[in-house]
Design an enzyme around this catalytic site. Structure first.
Site, short mmCIF file in Angstrom:
data_model
loop_
_atom_site.label_atom_id
_atom_site.label_comp_id
_atom_site.label_asym_id
_atom_site.label_seq_id
_atom_site.Cartn_x
_atom_site.Cartn_y
_atom_site.Cartn_z
CG HIS A 119 -1.44 -2.05 -7.68
ND1 HIS A 119 -0.60 -2.66 -8.57
CD2 HIS A 119 -0.94 -2.32 -6.46
CE1 HIS A 119 0.37 -3.27 -7.91
NE2 HIS A 119 0.17 -3.08 -6.62
CG ASP A 154 -1.78 -1.23 1.31
OD1 ASP A 154 -2.24 -1.69 0.26
OD2 ASP A 154 -1.94 -1.74 2.43
CE LYS A 188 1.30 9.91 -8.31
NZ LYS A 188 1.15 11.24 -7.78
CE LYS A 230 -2.01 7.76 0.55
NZ LYS A 230 -2.91 7.01 1.38
NE ARG A 246 -8.01 -6.78 5.84
CZ ARG A 246 -7.02 -7.66 5.94
NH1 ARG A 246 -6.96 -8.44 6.99
NH2 ARG A 246 -6.10 -7.75 5.02
N PRO A 247 -9.37 -1.10 7.80
CG PRO A 247 -9.99 -0.63 10.00
CD PRO A 247 -10.36 -1.47 8.82
P1 IMP Z 1 -2.48 -12.84 2.10
O1 IMP Z 1 -1.51 -12.29 1.12
O2 IMP Z 1 -3.92 -12.64 1.69
O3 IMP Z 1 -2.18 -14.25 2.47
O4 IMP Z 1 -2.33 -12.00 3.47
C1 IMP Z 1 -1.16 -12.05 4.27
C2 IMP Z 1 -0.84 -10.67 4.87
O5 IMP Z 1 -0.44 -9.79 3.83
C3 IMP Z 1 -2.05 -10.01 5.54
O6 IMP Z 1 -1.57 -9.25 6.64
C4 IMP Z 1 -2.58 -9.07 4.48
O7 IMP Z 1 -3.29 -7.99 5.03
C5 IMP Z 1 -1.28 -8.62 3.84
N1 IMP Z 1 -1.44 -8.21 2.43
C6 IMP Z 1 -1.63 -9.00 1.35
N2 IMP Z 1 -1.72 -8.27 0.22
C7 IMP Z 1 -1.56 -7.00 0.59
C8 IMP Z 1 -1.50 -5.76 -0.14
O8 IMP Z 1 -1.61 -5.71 -1.37
N3 IMP Z 1 -1.30 -4.64 0.61
C9 IMP Z 1 -1.14 -4.68 1.96
N4 IMP Z 1 -1.18 -5.79 2.67
C10 IMP Z 1 -1.37 -6.95 1.99
#
Ligand code: IMP
Length: 424
Positions: free
Chosen positions: A40, A12, A17, A328, A300-301
């Protein structure tokens, strides 16, 4: 020439961008890992696009390739592609490596059930089936895009895999089994729609590079979510780090000439796991609102924290960063005193690296430096020299601490809200 663009924090960072910004300067964009867990966000004019799987090159009319390292959810991919087509983008630009693995319905069910089973130690996954799909890949149970081409082989593979999965669902998790024939029918329909996009990924990408094209490798998630180099076990199941681009796209390390790390001017984390510089009190909540810090894939926050130079240094080394993009920066306007973590402490020991021991992580003191803030709204600034002095000082400090030049600054979500400090 290959350029890798990666996140250096917990995802994130604003990679969407920046990939879109750089997509103008390249001939093709490749996604090399992760799946629909990524989100994205890209703002072009009045349109806000949220891409989970399709590489953002499609928005600038560039060849967009999903590499072998991605785990592909065909249902979500086709939805996303349909939406893009409705908005006037050319779906023919999308190519999918035949060696990419396919997310099956049971991967998503197992993802949710297994995270629930962890109870208080849950990872907070996105529930998109990522972990179980990569597990099947490594265990050699996986289904690849190439398998979709042959209805007979595909059906046999699914019947075999689902015998095992249904036994686990019923006898381990006390859940209803899935009907393999239903799954097969649905996926054979997806297969028909996906067929025209299928390619030999490494062959296509290496041909592009051989012909002198500039190829951008677009990472998803971030360095601290890397399964090998992140805050394990609170990580994703792939390698977002720059080495992952080689494996996940099928190119040699010598093809990569630039590695751009995208860092937010502060840090955020969605899902569970350590965030050493997490802001406490009102400030964390204020940052979440000012920065609109809610996950793109799940809503989610996100937790917010001060910029952390310990992980910046870790990311600079691991990824071989040649440049940084700080995003940012505008969100920091109006904060009187800014902090950056320069080291951690545990029981009077100074730690310069991210600790692996969870007990150490739970008992960390953070060594910060303080920097003056600025009050001006900087979202309209387009030249480095026009930034308030304190903002320039902040950027210089980040660059010094990371040991990497800052190439780009982002001061808002729009494409033109970007300051080019040093172009590639
Ligand atoms: P998973 O990739 O769905 O297995 O999630 C594993 C961890 O990676 C969790 O804490 C998710 O919130 C985080 N996560 C997965 N993809 C992203 C992303 O694109 N941005 C931020 N956190 C992510």
């Amino acid at each position: 020439m290959g350029i890798v663009l990666i996140g250096v924090q917990w995802g994130d960072e604003g990679k969407g961008k920046m990939t879109d910004f750089l997509a103008d300067q390249v001939d093709a964009v490749v996604r090399y890992q992760g799946g629909a867990n990524a989100g994205h966000t890209i703002v072009i004019g009045r349109h806000e696009y949220r891409l989970n799987l399709v590489p953002s090159g499609i928005l600038t009319g560039k060849l967009s390739i999903i590499g072998n390292g991605v785990v592909l959810d065909p249902e979500l991919l086709l939805q996303e592609l349909g939406d893009l087509q409705e908005q006037g983008h050319d779906p023919a630009l999308l190519k999918i490596s035949d060696a990419a693995h396919v997310i099956m319905p049971y991967h998503k069910i197992l993802d949710a059930v297994e995270d629930e089973l962890r109870g208080a130690k849950r990872l907070g996954t996105t529930g998109r089936g990522i972990g179980p799909a990569y597990r099947d890949k490594a265990a050699r149970w996986g289904v690849r895009v190439a398998d979709l081409a042959n209805a007979g082989t595909f059906s046999d593979r699914i019947r075999g895999a689902m015998e095992r999965v249904n036994a686990v669902l019923q006898h381990v998790h006390d859940r209803d089994p899935l009907d393999p024939e239903e799954v097969i029918d649905t996926y054979l329909q997806y297969a028909e729609e996906i067929q025209p996009h299928i390619c030999n990924g490494p062959a296509m990408i290496n041909d592009l590079l051989d012909d002198g094209n500039r190829v951008l490798f677009e990472g998803a998630q971030g360095t601290m979510l890397d399964v090998d180099h992140g805050s394990y076990p609170f990580v994703t199941s792939s390698n977002p780090t720059s080495g992952g681009a080689c494996v996940g796209a099928g190119v040699a390390p010598s093809r990569i000439k630039e590695v751009i790390g995208v860092a937010k001017a502060y840090v955020t984390r969605v899902g569970d796991g350590p965030l050493p510089t997490q802001m406490t009190g009102d400030l964390g909540e204020k940052m979440r609102i000012r920065g609109n810090e809610y996950g793109t894939a799940t809503g989610r926050p996100r937790r917010c924290g001060w910029l952390d130079a310990v992980i910046l240094r870790h990311a600079a080394r691991l990824n071989g960063l040649t440049g940084l993009c700080l995003t940012k920066l505008d969100v920091l306007s109006g904060i009187e005193e800014l902090k950056i973590a320069v080291a951690y402490r545990h029981k009077n020991r100074r730690l310069e690296h991210f600790p692996r021991d969870p007990e150490v992580l739970e008992d960390l003191q953070i060594e910060y430096i303080s920097l003056p803030g600025w009050t001006e709204n900087i979202s309209g600034v387009r030249r480095l020299a026009d930034l308030p002095e304190a903002a320039q000082y902040y950027v210089d400090t980040v660059s010094d601490l990371a040991g990497v030049p800052v190439n780009y600054l982002s001061v808002g979500p729009a494409r033109n809200q970007t300051i080019e400090c040093e172009s590639l």
